[in-house]
Design a protein around this motif. Sequence first.
Motif, mmCIF file in Angstrom:
data_model
loop_
_atom_site.group_PDB
_atom_site.id
_atom_site.type_symbol
_atom_site.label_atom_id
_atom_site.label_comp_id
_atom_site.label_asym_id
_atom_site.label_seq_id
_atom_site.Cartn_x
_atom_site.Cartn_y
_atom_site.Cartn_z
ATOM 1 N N ASP A 15 24.669 -16.605 -31.394
ATOM 2 C CA ASP A 15 24.537 -17.765 -30.944
ATOM 3 C C ASP A 15 23.034 -18.621 -30.890
ATOM 4 N N ASN A 16 22.175 -17.812 -29.973
ATOM 5 C CA ASN A 16 21.146 -18.085 -29.744
ATOM 6 C C ASN A 16 20.137 -18.140 -31.004
ATOM 7 N N MET A 17 20.374 -17.174 -31.827
ATOM 8 C CA MET A 17 19.676 -17.193 -33.280
ATOM 9 C C MET A 17 19.883 -18.576 -34.000
ATOM 10 N N ASP A 18 21.120 -18.830 -34.097
ATOM 11 C CA ASP A 18 21.509 -20.006 -34.859
ATOM 12 C C ASP A 18 20.815 -21.263 -34.303
ATOM 13 N N LEU A 19 20.621 -21.491 -32.953
ATOM 14 C CA LEU A 19 20.066 -22.431 -32.346
ATOM 15 C C LEU A 19 18.605 -22.344 -32.454
ATOM 16 N N ALA A 20 18.014 -21.128 -32.640
ATOM 17 C CA ALA A 20 16.410 -21.112 -32.790
ATOM 18 C C ALA A 20 16.258 -21.725 -34.219
ATOM 19 N N LEU A 21 17.212 -21.203 -35.078
ATOM 20 C CA LEU A 21 16.824 -21.904 -36.390
ATOM 21 C C LEU A 21 16.920 -23.353 -36.425
ATOM 22 N N ALA A 22 17.937 -23.809 -35.807
ATOM 23 C CA ALA A 22 18.126 -25.178 -35.795
ATOM 24 C C ALA A 22 16.846 -26.004 -35.057
ATOM 25 N N TYR A 23 16.324 -25.311 -34.308
ATOM 26 C CA TYR A 23 15.061 -25.985 -33.556
ATOM 27 C C TYR A 23 13.807 -25.846 -34.453
ATOM 28 N N VAL A 24 13.777 -24.848 -35.331
ATOM 29 C CA VAL A 24 12.886 -24.874 -36.214
ATOM 30 C C VAL A 24 12.771 -26.114 -37.069
ATOM 31 N N LEU A 25 14.197 -26.204 -37.879
ATOM 32 C CA LEU A 25 14.399 -27.276 -38.736
ATOM 33 C C LEU A 25 14.178 -28.761 -38.090
ATOM 34 N N ARG A 26 14.387 -28.829 -36.781
ATOM 35 C CA ARG A 26 14.383 -30.087 -35.955
ATOM 36 C C ARG A 26 12.787 -30.397 -35.999
ATOM 37 N N ALA A 27 12.033 -29.353 -35.792
ATOM 38 C CA ALA A 27 10.638 -29.449 -35.436
ATOM 39 C C ALA A 27 10.037 -29.924 -37.009
ATOM 40 N N LYS A 28 10.543 -29.374 -38.001
ATOM 41 C CA LYS A 28 10.158 -29.626 -39.369
ATOM 42 C C LYS A 28 10.291 -31.248 -39.808
ATOM 43 N N LEU A 29 11.689 -31.368 -39.479
ATOM 44 C CA LEU A 29 12.011 -32.974 -39.687
ATOM 45 C C LEU A 29 11.241 -33.853 -38.801
ATOM 46 N N GLN A 30 11.012 -33.289 -37.706
ATOM 47 C CA GLN A 30 10.358 -34.309 -36.746
ATOM 48 C C GLN A 30 8.970 -34.512 -37.218
ATOM 49 N N ALA A 31 8.343 -33.495 -37.648
ATOM 50 C CA ALA A 31 7.074 -33.541 -38.474
ATOM 51 C C ALA A 31 7.112 -34.530 -39.656
ATOM 52 N N GLU A 32 8.230 -34.848 -40.354
ATOM 53 C CA GLU A 32 8.414 -35.694 -41.335
ATOM 54 C C GLU A 32 8.767 -37.258 -40.569
ATOM 55 N N GLY A 33 8.585 -37.366 -39.617
ATOM 56 C CA GLY A 33 9.037 -38.486 -38.926
ATOM 57 C C GLY A 33 10.673 -38.869 -38.716
ATOM 58 N N LYS A 34 11.446 -37.691 -38.860
ATOM 59 C CA LYS A 34 12.759 -38.069 -38.550
ATOM 60 C C LYS A 34 13.358 -37.751 -37.412
ATOM 61 N N ARG A 35 14.014 -38.460 -36.659
ATOM 62 C CA ARG A 35 14.511 -38.289 -35.484
ATOM 63 C C ARG A 35 15.997 -37.837 -35.555
ATOM 64 N N LEU A 36 16.300 -36.765 -34.607
ATOM 65 C CA LEU A 36 17.492 -36.118 -34.977
ATOM 66 C C LEU A 36 18.440 -36.526 -33.715
ATOM 67 N N GLU A 37 19.707 -37.154 -33.878
ATOM 68 C CA GLU A 37 20.656 -37.140 -32.962
ATOM 69 C C GLU A 37 21.358 -36.096 -32.526
ATOM 70 N N PRO A 38 21.982 -36.012 -31.263
ATOM 71 C CA PRO A 38 22.381 -34.673 -30.671
ATOM 72 C C PRO A 38 23.569 -34.046 -31.840
ATOM 73 N N TRP A 39 24.361 -35.031 -32.497
ATOM 74 C CA TRP A 39 25.365 -34.604 -33.360
ATOM 75 C C TRP A 39 24.633 -33.919 -34.625
ATOM 76 N N GLN A 40 23.449 -34.184 -34.881
ATOM 77 C CA GLN A 40 22.783 -33.590 -36.145
ATOM 78 C C GLN A 40 22.257 -32.417 -35.894
#
Lengths: 217, 619
Positions: free
Chosen positions: B259-284
């Motif tokens: 489960d930690n691994m899936d979360l780690a990947l989600a954080y990677v993608l979140r950082a990537k999306l944030q760099a594009e200026g997209k903010r993520l909601e918790p459900w996303q």
Amino acid sequence: MQIDLNLIPTTLDVVHAGLAALAALLLLLCLLLAMINVYAVSRRPKVVTATTPAPKAESRREAPSAPPKPAEPPRPQPARVEPPKTVVVREATPDAALQLLGLLQQEARFVDFVQENIAGHTDADIGAAVRVVHDGCRKVLKQFFELEPVRTENEGSRLTLPKGFDAGSVRVSGNIVGEPPFTGSLIHKGWRASKIHLPKLAEGHDASILAPAEVEL
Amino acid sequence: MSEPRYSVGIDLGTTNSVVSYVDLNEVDGEHAPLDVLDIPQLTAPGVIGEQKQLPSFMYQAHEAELAKGDIVLPWDDAPDAIVGELARQLGGKTPIRLVASAKSWLSHAGVDRRSALLPPQSPEEVPRVSPLEASTAYLQHLRDAWDLQFPEDALEYQDLVITVPASFDPAARELTVEAAKTIGLRQAVLLEEPQSALYSWIQASEGGWREQVQPGEIILVVDVGGGTTDLSLIAVTEEEGNLVLNRVAIGDHILLGGDNMDLALAYVLRAKLQAEGKRLEPWQLQALTHACRDAKENLLTEDAPAEVAIVVPSRGSSLIGGALRTSLTREEVNRALVDGFFPKVELTEKPVAQARTGLATLGLPYAQDARITVHLAAFLNRQVGATGELAGFSPTTSARFLHPSAVLLNGGVFKSDVLTHRLLEVLNHWLKDDGAPAARLLEGADLDLAVSRGAAFYGYVRKGRGVRIRGGTAAAYYVGVESTLPAVPGFAPPLEALCIAPFGMEEGTEAELPPYEFGVVVGEPVHFRFFASTVRREDAVGARLDWWSEDELVELPEIEITLSADQHRPGDIVPVQLAARVTEVGTLQLEAVAKDGGQRWKVEFDVRAGEDADAAATV
């Protein structure tokens, strides 16, 4: 630079999105039809009450010894062995079809996708949505159906159909003259749902709600 | 009562539970055909589907939340709480009503595991349950699912094995057994999960395992579940021409898993999306985590695509417009998972020390160091002497760590060839540095279901019809006693550890009484500090340690003795000795034995840890 990058995937997406969407749609429509037939004779599934063990939704291969209907289109066998009935036309109960639609909506956003007007969207956007639909549909098929090809030969290869072949599962076309055996080339290998394990529904569950409205508090 | 027809194994997991069984009439030697139970559960409101896994989640729905009649089970038309797949789904959207990771809480020494504390951060009006009650609810669901399918052979009359992490402390083991007893499963015995994985491998080999391992070998079992990482070492010896398996060491309780691994990947993608200026909601973020789970398996194969598209559709009915699109590349997965969780490290590297948490923390003590290879290095270092006492193992003095010769992996994480190869690569690099031959992978393990399958098989071999892994307790246990040294003002009297249960006590045996008495006041609870060591193999009962290095002994929650006043007057001081026994079930039991008369009182583990700090100072 950016235009180039966008152009290439766009071209690819047109093809893939179109193909995937078409494939998913056709497959699912077939299945919907099949489901309606499958449950034509079965009653609405009920939740088993405390004492009776749930019989597994196993399918069987032997056909009911009902009057043969060779001219009808291919369809999977009913989910249970039913006593012979002298009905000619079977009426579908809507619950199984609604249930399948609900599952497709839940997993694949199927109803959302088909109900949406796609004319104004770019192929890239449609392609992205198709990924959701395709992944979800696959999941539903994998989880609730066991599919197998009707014929295991490679498509395009020549094969011979013996006398008395099952016209329900093999459809011949073209130069149909004389007596079997018939020899021809396999155009489509066919699909058979060899097992169906649809979930059971609670008594009183309203299957016509394919997706409830969602309100976040 | 007739003989049991089935041997049933339950893997009561942190995120998923599985039930396997073997029909005892069908078994023949080491050929034991195993089945996995289909578990009916709510998969959507009003919909009951069958799945091989029961997600270990519990959801306390609001009374107005779901239509009446939609919450039913084949055996219950109005269950109190929702358990399984639907609980997981609903809890994803309403976390304040979701009980998750009950198993980790059950082994959390810092909380009272019998008190209603889950979900930990929910508003007052949400009913709470204890980790024990949650575990009981999952077991009950599994029992009812079994009884539905086998009405003639109710679960309470079958042989039953429940698996626990090897690193579960005595209190968590006892609570697991208690949960089973609460719902009438009094015959349940416990089995360590890594052992279970090995049993499954033995069963799957249908006798062929004897050709695959030789005497003198050491098998390392690495079990990375959804929430925990569990390590064990099993040595192969030979007795009278037969191969014997000995579980010689277990690792620490590490709360770190897939489960930690899936979360780690989600954080990677979140950082990537944030760099594009997209903010993520918790459900996303949650949807991303879910999508990453599937993408991960695609990207971690040897011939993986360079990237996998990830799409999080909008929640509204418009699917095409509002979707969030990104992609996960192979390189990102390699960086986040392969190098993040399985980095190439030197053998000498130590896990980043876990800060001693306060006793009253409300969170789980997650591993702070996510590097599984580092935890493995520490484990092998610490257990360098694990085979010292076994015949056929010559301790090489030059070895810096214990040299495994074979590796058995368990857990869905290792479906990935890349992670499997990396783990072996790191291990073999250490072995090479030590001049030892490379370890090989034991093939043919069922990564998802092995634990429950092995448990069902164990229930069968327990009847004496197959190879059993020897082991006994994987730790020695100690109570803290005050040293008899003269007191020095300003310093607490030094603490000594008195061994009351030696390493490797077999099931159904009792340790001798330590030559040491405690005066216990009748009617008043007396607390002892309680310690365990997974490395001190030589200490006999009565051994008193006045010094130990920090990682040798681990402090467990206190134990408590209360002498009832049936034969003594309240206030009397009765001299007692502490007796340790390992039950047939596999739990440790401590008893206070009166010096004269032999009267016995049970010693309780884990008495509301942390509430009365002053009592901790007694003894």
